[in-house]
Scaffold this active site. Structure first.
Site, PDB file in Angstrom:
ATOM      1  N   LYS A  51       0.823  -1.241  -0.052  1.00 14.07           N
ATOM      2  CA  LYS A  51       0.126  -0.140  -0.112  1.00 14.07           C
ATOM      3  C   LYS A  51       0.970   1.164   0.072  1.00 14.07           C
ATOM      4  O   LYS A  51       0.567   2.197  -0.666  1.00 14.07           O
ATOM      5  CB  LYS A  51      -0.976  -0.038   1.295  1.00 14.07           C
ATOM      6  CG  LYS A  51      -1.676   1.485   1.364  1.00 14.07           C
ATOM      7  CD  LYS A  51      -2.688   1.099   2.820  1.00 14.07           C
ATOM      8  CE  LYS A  51      -1.670   1.848   4.065  1.00 14.07           C
ATOM      9  NZ  LYS A  51      -1.988   3.228   4.336  1.00 14.07           N
ATOM     10  N   ASN A  52       1.992   1.343   0.857  1.00 14.25           N
ATOM     11  CA  ASN A  52       2.511   2.505   1.048  1.00 14.25           C
ATOM     12  C   ASN A  52       3.609   2.786  -0.170  1.00 14.25           C
ATOM     13  O   ASN A  52       4.422   3.755  -0.113  1.00 14.25           O
ATOM     14  CB  ASN A  52       3.451   2.426   2.444  1.00 14.25           C
ATOM     15  CG  ASN A  52       2.453   2.555   3.710  1.00 14.25           C
ATOM     16  OD1 ASN A  52       1.277   2.964   3.419  1.00 14.25           O
ATOM     17  ND2 ASN A  52       2.881   2.524   4.734  1.00 14.25           N
ATOM     18  N   ARG A 121      -4.729  10.699   4.212  1.00 10.06           N
ATOM     19  CA  ARG A 121      -3.222  11.624   4.300  1.00 10.06           C
ATOM     20  C   ARG A 121      -2.751  11.597   3.136  1.00 10.06           C
ATOM     21  O   ARG A 121      -1.920  12.576   2.827  1.00 10.06           O
ATOM     22  CB  ARG A 121      -2.605  11.503   5.516  1.00 10.06           C
ATOM     23  CG  ARG A 121      -3.416  11.302   6.727  1.00 10.06           C
ATOM     24  CD  ARG A 121      -2.466  11.227   7.787  1.00 10.06           C
ATOM     25  NE  ARG A 121      -1.443  12.634   7.871  1.00 10.06           N
ATOM     26  CZ  ARG A 121      -1.916  13.512   8.327  1.00 10.06           C
ATOM     27  NH1 ARG A 121      -3.144  13.702   9.240  1.00 10.06           N
ATOM     28  NH2 ARG A 121      -1.085  14.738   8.257  1.00 10.06           N
ATOM     29  N   CYS A 145      -5.942   9.206   9.728  1.00 10.65           N
ATOM     30  CA  CYS A 145      -5.964   8.511  11.235  1.00 10.65           C
ATOM     31  C   CYS A 145      -5.658   9.274  12.466  1.00 10.65           C
ATOM     32  O   CYS A 145      -4.707  10.380  12.112  1.00 10.65           O
ATOM     33  CB  CYS A 145      -5.059   7.287  11.352  1.00 10.65           C
ATOM     34  SG  CYS A 145      -5.572   5.633  10.719  1.00 10.65           S
ATOM     35  N   ARG A 150       0.744  14.743  12.153  1.00 10.65           N
ATOM     36  CA  ARG A 150       1.640  14.512  10.954  1.00 10.65           C
ATOM     37  C   ARG A 150       1.718  15.547  10.227  1.00 10.65           C
ATOM     38  O   ARG A 150       1.116  15.748   9.203  1.00 10.65           O
ATOM     39  CB  ARG A 150       0.989  13.204  10.457  1.00 10.65           C
ATOM     40  CG  ARG A 150       1.283  12.003  11.241  1.00 10.65           C
ATOM     41  CD  ARG A 150       1.230  10.798  10.544  1.00 10.65           C
ATOM     42  NE  ARG A 150      -0.029  10.400  10.613  1.00 10.65           N
ATOM     43  CZ  ARG A 150      -0.603   9.385   9.950  1.00 10.65           C
ATOM     44  NH1 ARG A 150       0.394   8.368   9.624  1.00 10.65           N
ATOM     45  NH2 ARG A 150      -1.863   8.922  10.077  1.00 10.65           N
ATOM     46  N   PRO A 151       2.598  16.761  10.320  1.00  9.69           N
ATOM     47  CA  PRO A 151       2.525  17.814   9.806  1.00  9.69           C
ATOM     48  C   PRO A 151       3.051  17.730   8.297  1.00  9.69           C
ATOM     49  O   PRO A 151       3.850  16.830   7.889  1.00  9.69           O
ATOM     50  CB  PRO A 151       3.474  18.690  10.717  1.00  9.69           C
ATOM     51  CG  PRO A 151       4.372  17.754  11.013  1.00  9.69           C
ATOM     52  CD  PRO A 151       3.645  16.675  11.455  1.00  9.69           C
ATOM     53  N   VAL A 152       2.448  18.597   7.251  1.00 16.81           N
ATOM     54  CA  VAL A 152       2.968  18.843   6.075  1.00 16.81           C
ATOM     55  C   VAL A 152       3.873  19.912   5.658  1.00 16.81           C
ATOM     56  O   VAL A 152       4.132  20.318   4.594  1.00 16.81           O
ATOM     57  CB  VAL A 152       1.614  18.933   4.987  1.00 16.81           C
ATOM     58  CG1 VAL A 152       0.965  17.724   5.164  1.00 16.81           C
ATOM     59  CG2 VAL A 152       0.713  20.211   5.226  1.00 16.81           C
ATOM     60  N   GLN A 154       7.034  19.999   6.017  1.00 18.96           N
ATOM     61  CA  GLN A 154       8.184  19.856   5.587  1.00 18.96           C
ATOM     62  C   GLN A 154       7.887  19.683   3.973  1.00 18.96           C
ATOM     63  O   GLN A 154       9.026  20.176   3.181  1.00 18.96           O
ATOM     64  CB  GLN A 154       8.709  18.352   5.896  1.00 18.96           C
ATOM     65  CG  GLN A 154       9.003  18.363   7.663  1.00 18.96           C
ATOM     66  CD  GLN A 154      10.080  19.428   7.776  1.00 18.96           C
ATOM     67  OE1 GLN A 154      11.022  19.462   7.346  1.00 18.96           O
ATOM     68  NE2 GLN A 154       9.485  20.315   9.036  1.00 18.96           N
ATOM     69  N   ASP A 333       4.723   0.577  12.199  1.00 19.17           N
ATOM     70  CA  ASP A 333       3.772  -0.063  11.443  1.00 19.17           C
ATOM     71  C   ASP A 333       3.615  -1.461  12.007  1.00 19.17           C
ATOM     72  O   ASP A 333       2.373  -2.014  11.674  1.00 19.17           O
ATOM     73  CB  ASP A 333       3.436  -0.005  10.219  1.00 19.17           C
ATOM     74  CG  ASP A 333       3.049   1.369   9.387  1.00 19.17           C
ATOM     75  OD1 ASP A 333       2.657   2.340  10.514  1.00 19.17           O
ATOM     76  OD2 ASP A 333       3.021   1.754   8.386  1.00 19.17           O
TER      77      ASP A 333
END
Length: 449
Positions: A51-52, A121, A145, A150-152, A154, A333
């Site tokens: 998936k990732n 996300r 989730c 989980r900042p964007v 960056q 994970d």
């Protein structure tokens, strides 16, 4: 605590998110899994595509006007949501089983609306490719989730370093650039999606881009290999320093998505916890070294073939301490699944989570099954018990749901796992694969419940 943007997480597929093609709509939001525990597992399980890796790779299809052919694409809710998002932009897509062909020659709407982005996300991964190829992108700030910040920032900081003009208002990131320029980017933290976004953007930038402190995850490496197949010039693949020489255009390519190391690790964990003898096919052991080492420490026998992994377990596992960190260390994970393993192990062990805050929401549910787990900050002490007892539990996120399934396989009596739409986001037909190796697992659809 260090917070890392580390997983392409999503929550619930919305009704509009079923793309064209023959991928069927999966679980209703109220589906449950009923698990009768106490059975040994034996047989073979085919590991699906990751998936990732699939999510950024699908977004990379935006970078070329020529067709991109992908194999081993998993049939997951997150994949269908991504295809729906790309389709709304004008991407054409043909799906045949695990093969997806993308055609971005007619993309004319570089906007990612809130309706789709709020569910996933990973939608932020369209930002870099859209900006690089079309010079404009408007992307809603992502949802996902509830497992920590989980900042964007960056992603935004890196694109600004490459010359993008970015404004955030009314919940949208609006980015413009005539052509991105190469730059040296040092991220403040290791960010998987950030590395992927900046890597994709850099392939079409003018000049050389250096990404320092880059994520080294196999999924990032897989994306890089696709980009190279499309004509990108990338050095340092698999290291924490990526050097990209921008090119004028990228062409089409064919690529097979790597196996899902987290799915594989979850099944290995299930066998180690419940007992049995199972062979995983279509798997590369080297991308799962940290997990395999810990399973051997727990007492499992694991044999590595060319593209197979055989796991055997008799008796109770031994408790193993784990500490999550960035690849190649132990993956966040897999933390919840090992918590379930430790719950039925001999002895006690400490589980330390360094990647996300608030990623112990499964503890309360495992304790409902009779586990003995105490949490103190980002550390949990798990004291193994001889037997868990079936009960009704609720999945809170993707990997938490997997831990509850593993616990249910070990519990006496019936365990009912509710809200398994979380599970369907990251596991391709988990109950079917487990049933094939002897587990007693059945899906109760929302209409039956």
């Amino acid at each position: 605590m260090q917070v890392t943007v580390n997983e392409h997480d999503a929550v619930e597929r919305v009704a509009t998110a079923t793309p064209a093609g023959n991928r069927e709509a999966h679980a209703h939001g109220t589906d449950k899994l009923a698990i009768e525990g106490g059975r040994r597992l034996a047989g073979e399980i085919a590991v699906s595509g990751a998936k990732n890796a699939a999510l950024p790779i699908l977004c990379a299809g935006l970078l070329s006007a020529e067709p991109v052919r992908l194999d081993n694409v998993p049939d997951l809710k997150d994949v269908r949501t991504t295809l729906a998002l790309l389709g709304q932009m004008g991407m054409r897509e043909e799906t045949d089983g695990a093969r997806v062909v993308l055609d971005a020659s007619r993309v004319d709407n570089p906007v990612a609306p809130y309706e789709l982005v709020k569910t996933m996300r990973a939608s932020i991964l369209v930002l870099g490719p859209l900006l690089a190829r079309f010079g404009y992108a408007k992307v809603s700030l992502p949802g996902g989730c509830a497992i920590g910040a989980r900042p964007v920032d960056q992603h935004i900081k890196g694109l600004q370093a490459m010359g993008a003009e970015i404004h955030i208002e009314h919940g949208y990131i609006e980015a413009r650039a005539k052509r991105l320029s190469g730059a040296r980017i040092v991220t403040d933290m290791i960010t998987v999606t950030g590395t992927e976004n900046l890597l994709m953007a850099a392939t079409l930038a003018d000049g050389e881009t250096v990404i320092e402190n880059a994520a080294r995850e196999p999924e990032v490496t897989d994306l890089a290999h696709l980009l190279v197949a499309m004509g990108a010039k990338i050095d340092g693949i698999g290291t924490d320093r990526l050097v990209i020489q921008g090119v004028e255009r990228l062409h089409g390519a064919t690529h097979a998505v790597i196996p899902d190391r987290i799915e594989a690790g979850t099944f290995l964990c299930a066998v180690a916890a419940a007992g049995g003898d199972v062979t995983l096919t279509g798997m590369r052991a080297h991308i799962l070294d940290a997990v395999i080492d810990k399973l051997r420490e727990a007492g499992a026998t694991i044999d590595e073939g060319v593209d197979t992994l055989r796991v055997r377990m008799d008796g109770r596992p031994s408790a193993v301490a784990i500490r999550t960190s960035e690849y190649p260390a132990f993956p966040t994970d897999m933390q919840a699944q090992f918590m379930a393993l430790n719950a039925v192990a001999q002895g006690a062990a400490q589980v330390t989570e360094t990647i996300f805050e608030n990623r112990f929401m499964h503890v309360q549910e495992l304790n409902r099954l009779g586990a003995n787990i105490a949490v103190d900050g980002n550390t949990a002490l798990v004291t193994g018990v001889p037997k868990l007892s079936g009960a009704s539990v609720m999945a809170t996120d993707l990997r938490a749901s997997a831990s509850l399934v593993i616990a249910g396989l070990c519990a006496q009596g019936e365990t009912l796992v509710e809200r398994i739409y979380h599970l369907d986001r990251g596991y391709d037909r988990m109950e079917t694969k487990l049933t094939a190796v002897g587990a007693n697992v059945r899906r109760i659809s929302g209409s039956e419940a």
